[in-house]
Design an enzyme around this catalytic site. Sequence first.
Site, PDB file in Angstrom:
ATOM      1  N   HIS A   1     -10.208   1.089   1.528  1.00 49.99           N
ATOM      2  CA  HIS A   1      -9.742   2.445   1.897  1.00 49.99           C
ATOM      3  C   HIS A   1     -10.934   3.395   2.064  1.00 49.99           C
ATOM      4  O   HIS A   1     -10.964   4.207   2.989  1.00 49.99           O
ATOM      5  CB  HIS A   1      -8.818   3.019   0.822  1.00 49.99           C
ATOM      6  CG  HIS A   1      -7.375   2.621   0.937  1.00 49.99           C
ATOM      7  ND1 HIS A   1      -6.615   2.849   2.066  1.00 49.99           N
ATOM      8  CD2 HIS A   1      -6.534   2.033   0.048  1.00 49.99           C
ATOM      9  CE1 HIS A   1      -5.374   2.426   1.859  1.00 49.99           C
ATOM     10  NE2 HIS A   1      -5.298   1.913   0.640  1.00 49.99           N
TER      11      HIS A   1
ATOM     12  N   CYS B   1       0.851  -1.192   0.000  1.00 50.66           N
ATOM     13  CA  CYS B   1       0.000   0.000   0.000  1.00 50.66           C
ATOM     14  C   CYS B   1       0.883   1.237   0.000  1.00 50.66           C
ATOM     15  O   CYS B   1       1.869   1.292   0.742  1.00 50.66           O
ATOM     16  CB  CYS B   1      -0.891  -0.008   1.248  1.00 50.66           C
ATOM     17  SG  CYS B   1      -2.018   1.397   1.321  1.00 50.66           S
ATOM     18  N   LEU B   2       0.509   2.221  -0.806  1.00 52.27           N
ATOM     19  CA  LEU B   2       1.288   3.461  -0.861  1.00 52.27           C
ATOM     20  C   LEU B   2       1.272   4.187   0.486  1.00 52.27           C
ATOM     21  O   LEU B   2       2.167   4.978   0.761  1.00 52.27           O
ATOM     22  CB  LEU B   2       0.747   4.379  -1.961  1.00 52.27           C
ATOM     23  CG  LEU B   2       0.940   3.874  -3.400  1.00 52.27           C
ATOM     24  CD1 LEU B   2       0.197   4.782  -4.376  1.00 52.27           C
ATOM     25  CD2 LEU B   2       2.420   3.787  -3.762  1.00 52.27           C
TER      26      LEU B   2
ATOM     27  N   HIS C   1      -8.994  -3.865  -2.257  1.00 48.67           N
ATOM     28  CA  HIS C   1      -8.070  -3.072  -1.432  1.00 48.67           C
ATOM     29  C   HIS C   1      -8.490  -1.588  -1.437  1.00 48.67           C
ATOM     30  O   HIS C   1      -8.549  -0.952  -0.372  1.00 48.67           O
ATOM     31  CB  HIS C   1      -6.651  -3.254  -1.994  1.00 48.67           C
ATOM     32  CG  HIS C   1      -5.581  -2.430  -1.370  1.00 48.67           C
ATOM     33  ND1 HIS C   1      -4.536  -2.975  -0.648  1.00 48.67           N
ATOM     34  CD2 HIS C   1      -5.357  -1.079  -1.369  1.00 48.67           C
ATOM     35  CE1 HIS C   1      -3.741  -1.990  -0.229  1.00 48.67           C
ATOM     36  NE2 HIS C   1      -4.212  -0.833  -0.653  1.00 48.67           N
TER      37      HIS C   1
HETATM   38  O1  GNR Z   1       0.506  -0.058  -5.490  1.00 50.26           O
HETATM   39  C1  GNR Z   1      -0.182  -0.894  -4.908  1.00 50.26           C
HETATM   40  N1  GNR Z   1       0.089  -2.198  -5.081  1.00 50.26           N
HETATM   41  C2  GNR Z   1      -0.723  -3.218  -4.611  1.00 50.26           C
HETATM   42  C3  GNR Z   1      -0.213  -4.506  -4.632  1.00 50.26           C
HETATM   43  C4  GNR Z   1      -0.981  -5.552  -4.207  1.00 50.26           C
HETATM   44  C5  GNR Z   1      -2.250  -5.329  -3.765  1.00 50.26           C
HETATM   45  C6  GNR Z   1      -2.781  -4.053  -3.717  1.00 50.26           C
HETATM   46  C7  GNR Z   1      -2.016  -2.999  -4.151  1.00 50.26           C
HETATM   47  S1  GNR Z   1      -2.693  -1.403  -4.144  1.00 50.26           S
HETATM   48  C8  GNR Z   1      -1.250  -0.436  -3.995  1.00 50.26           C
HETATM   49  C9  GNR Z   1      -1.578   1.033  -4.128  1.00 50.26           C
HETATM   50  C10 GNR Z   1      -2.409   1.474  -2.952  1.00 50.26           C
HETATM   51  O2  GNR Z   1      -2.000   1.639  -1.847  1.00 50.26           O
HETATM   52  N2  GNR Z   1      -3.676   1.605  -3.154  1.00 50.26           N
HETATM   53  O3  GNR Z   1      -4.493   1.925  -2.137  1.00 50.26           O
HETATM   54 NI    NI Z   2      -3.588   1.170  -0.372  1.00 51.84          NI
END
Ligand code: GNR
Ligand code: NI
Length: 170
Positions: free
Chosen positions: A138, A92-93, A134
């Site tokens: 959020h 996740c970023l 995912h």
């Molecule tokens: O960049 C992201 N890669 C990722 C890899 C596996 C499962 C979900 C993700 S989402 C993430 C970007 C992010 O944080 N989106 O909310």
């Molecule tokens: Ni994320």
Amino acid sequence: MAKLHILRYPDPRLHTVAKPVKEVDAHIQQLVDDMIETMHAADGLGLAATQVDVHERVIVIDTSDMRDDPRVLINPELVFKSEEMSFSDEGCLSVPQIFDKVKRHARVKVRALNRAGETYEFEAEGLLSVCVQHEMDHLLGKVFVEYLSSLKRDRIKTKMIKKTRDELRA
Ligand code: GNR
Ligand code: NI
């Protein structure tokens, strides 16, 4: 266009529940454009408005190889979730450099509005399915680390606080 600041876990604002978009107007389209720029600049596969401290139901996802095919999901709903579940590594970023296994529906069908405010649907499996779930988490104020054990989560929390502090010092 503008690159937006991405909130980092454990920022409490990541736990805000987003409100539905009432109208896809120029303001929302600007947000979408800025989110796409921010996602691409950060090399992310997706980004939810929650992560840039905007609490409206807006998501962008780009799982294309060339990173040139962003999808826009406004007011997304899951109209189908497979009973079959699958595990895959997520990142996740908002939780940089942490990857761990999360269990998700293997396949989902999504209904959402696009950047023009039109309703569309698509079916997703594999990485796209994971990303959709995912990002929709959020919007509900949920970060993937909340699926991990409290021991792991606490370690991640400590690591992120330290990392953020070190970056501010540097
Ligand atoms: O960049 C992201 N890669 C990722 C890899 C596996 C499962 C979900 C993700 S989402 C993430 C970007 C992010 O944080 N989106 O909310
Ligand atoms: Ni994320």
